[in-house]
Design a protein around this motif. Structure first.
Motif, short mmCIF file in Angstrom:
data_model
loop_
_atom_site.label_atom_id
_atom_site.label_comp_id
_atom_site.label_asym_id
_atom_site.label_seq_id
_atom_site.Cartn_x
_atom_site.Cartn_y
_atom_site.Cartn_z
N ASN A 41 -12.50 -42.82 22.47
CA ASN A 41 -12.50 -42.23 23.81
C ASN A 41 -12.24 -40.73 23.69
N SER A 42 -13.25 -39.92 24.04
CA SER A 42 -13.13 -38.47 23.88
C SER A 42 -12.12 -37.86 24.85
N LEU A 43 -11.75 -38.57 25.91
CA LEU A 43 -10.77 -38.03 26.86
C LEU A 43 -9.35 -38.19 26.35
N GLY A 44 -9.19 -38.95 25.28
CA GLY A 44 -7.84 -39.17 24.74
C GLY A 44 -7.19 -40.39 25.37
N PRO A 45 -5.93 -40.64 24.99
CA PRO A 45 -5.23 -41.80 25.57
C PRO A 45 -4.76 -41.51 27.00
N SER A 46 -4.42 -42.55 27.72
CA SER A 46 -3.85 -42.39 29.06
C SER A 46 -2.47 -41.70 28.93
N LYS A 47 -2.20 -40.76 29.83
CA LYS A 47 -0.89 -40.06 29.80
C LYS A 47 0.23 -41.06 30.01
N LYS A 48 -0.05 -42.08 30.82
CA LYS A 48 0.98 -43.10 31.09
C LYS A 48 1.32 -43.86 29.80
N ALA A 49 0.30 -44.11 28.98
CA ALA A 49 0.54 -44.80 27.71
C ALA A 49 1.41 -43.91 26.80
N LEU A 50 1.10 -42.61 26.81
CA LEU A 50 1.88 -41.69 25.95
C LEU A 50 3.36 -41.65 26.37
N THR A 51 3.58 -41.63 27.69
CA THR A 51 4.96 -41.61 28.18
C THR A 51 5.68 -42.89 27.77
N ALA A 52 5.02 -44.02 27.93
CA ALA A 52 5.64 -45.31 27.57
C ALA A 52 5.97 -45.34 26.07
N ILE A 53 5.07 -44.78 25.27
CA ILE A 53 5.29 -44.77 23.81
C ILE A 53 6.51 -43.89 23.47
N LYS A 54 6.56 -42.70 24.11
CA LYS A 54 7.69 -41.80 23.85
C LYS A 54 9.01 -42.48 24.23
N ASP A 55 8.99 -43.15 25.37
CA ASP A 55 10.22 -43.81 25.84
C ASP A 55 10.67 -44.94 24.90
N HIS A 271 -7.30 -43.65 34.67
CA HIS A 271 -7.82 -43.14 33.40
C HIS A 271 -9.03 -43.96 32.95
N LEU A 272 -8.96 -45.24 33.18
CA LEU A 272 -10.08 -46.12 32.79
C LEU A 272 -11.35 -45.76 33.58
N LYS A 273 -11.16 -45.54 34.88
CA LYS A 273 -12.32 -45.19 35.73
C LYS A 273 -12.93 -43.87 35.29
N LYS A 274 -12.07 -42.90 35.01
CA LYS A 274 -12.53 -41.57 34.59
C LYS A 274 -13.31 -41.68 33.26
N THR A 275 -12.78 -42.50 32.38
CA THR A 275 -13.44 -42.70 31.08
C THR A 275 -14.84 -43.29 31.29
N ARG A 276 -14.90 -44.30 32.11
CA ARG A 276 -16.19 -44.97 32.38
C ARG A 276 -17.19 -43.98 32.99
#
Ligand SMILES: Cc1ncc(COP(=O)(O)O)c(C=O)c1O
Length: 363
Positions: A41-55, A271-276
């Motif tokens: 995915n050229s847009l990168g991961p979802s920001k929400k996923a990144l926050t959850a990972i950091k937490d 994020h999924l919609k934007k990717t699509r």
């Protein structure tokens, strides 16, 4: 030392992944490199996923939840199946291995198409299992041929729908007929890695067959969800098949960051919609640009396009690298004049078109 390898291991051709960006920068001394080689995915991961990972980082001293409880709850909310219908894996690659381990006896075979995702063959061979190959016709699965190839030693049929590297798909009608006509002791694996990019109206609603067929559906977080680096995918099947898979699965096969990241990504529908949308728009742009250059391609239901460059694909691949564009050479798939390009951002798509225009004019 290679004499020590198990019978058959030395004849396996290792999987060649897409060339990493840093490697190309290092080797060709380039500052800007665009990777359109692995259908990420050229847009990168979802920001929400990144926050959850950091937490979740501070809990890394603990083993992950071996049952992926919260991820299963989120996935079941999303797909309308019970948590007991899911098996999560370290990418769908691992699930392919789990399926082969759980279901294929030594003397049994799996039916695969050609071309198709290379891992089906590689993993089966790594476990010393045999594949029967049914060539595709005009880049589409010969689904009748695949049914006819089933013999009394067939246990699995792998169908990538849509297929990689062609991007073509089998329709609802074709799948229904196929499933009606196969023996009850054969398991069909429908690999829907590119499910979120589909826009064909006659693409099958595969999940409706789960109740009454020996069917396993594979999906991944590596493509539309932008989490290829985390390694997480899942299988959806009836609970009896799930139970068999769980018996061969490693207890902690999905790490804790992957579990929280995938869970948050599932909930991030924006994020999924934007990717699509990015992929569908990019596909239209690339089709138009390729038409203008005069290069033919296979219409795709995925986030990549198989392009006939009418030249040696390895040579074109190498020349594109010099312009900082990494695509995939299709020689390993026996498609010697084809490259596969991932649909990227507007900028990446334009860079690819500019580069390919120059490369096909070179001798
Ligand atoms: C058809 C198909 N299935 C499975 C995979 C593997 O996905 P994962 O990253 O989940 O292992 C890919 C990756 O390219 C693919 O194209």
């Amino acid at each position: 030392m290679s004499k020590l390898a198990k019978k058959g291991v030395m004849s396996i051709k290792p999987y060649q992944p897409g060339k990493p960006i840093d490697e190309v920068k290092r080797e060709l001394l380039l500052d800007e490199v665009y990777k359109l080689a692995s259908n990420e995915n050229s847009l990168g991961p979802s920001k929400k996923a990144l926050t959850a990972i950091k937490d979740a980082l501070s809990d890394l001293n603990r083993y992950p939840d071996g049952n992926c409880y919260y991820l299963k709850v989120e996935a079941s909310k999303n797909l309308g199946f019970k948590p007991e219908n899911f098996v999560f894996g370290n990418g769908s690659d691992e699930l392919i291995a789990i399926i082969i381990q759980a279901f294929m006896n030594e003397d049994e075979n799996a039916i695969i198409a050609e071309p198709t995702f290379l891992e089906y063959r590689l993993i089966a061979e790594a476990y010393g299992r045999r594949v029967k190959v049914v060539p595709s016709v005009n880049m589409k699965y010969d689904i009748d041929g695949m049914r006819k190839a089933i013999d009394d030693k067939t246990k699995l049929v792998f169908i990538a729908n849509p297929d990689n590297p062609t991007g073509t798909y089998i329709t609802d009608k074709q799948l229904t007929k196929f499933l009606e006509n196969i023996p009850g002791d054969v398991i069909v694996v429908m690999d829907e890695a590119y499910y979120d990019f589909i826009d064909a109206k006659d693409y099958p609603d595969t999940v409706r067959h789960l109740k009454d067929k020996n069917l396993i559906i594979l999906r991944t977080f590596s493509k539309a969800y932008g989490l290829a680096g985390l390694r997480v995918g899942f299988a959806l099947a009836n609970s009896e098949l799930v139970e068999c898979m769980n018996r061969v699965r490693q207890p902690f096969n999905v790490n804790s960051l992957a579990q929280v990241g995938a869970s948050a990504a599932l909930a991030d529908t924006t994020h999924l919609k934007k990717t699509r949308q990015t992929v569908l728009k990019g596909k239209k742009f690339l089709y138009g640009a390729l038409d203008r250059i005069g290069l033919s391609y296979v219409p795709s239901q995925t986030n990549f396009i198989l392009v006939d460059v009418k030249k040696d694909s390895w040579d074109v691949f190498q020349k594109l690298l010099r312009y900082g564009v990494i695509v995939r050479d299709m020689k390993p798939y026996k498609l010697d004049s084809y490259i596969r390009v991932t649909i990227g951002t507007d900028k990446e798509n334009r860079k690819f078109i500019e580069a390919v225009k120059k490369v096909i004019k070179e001798d």
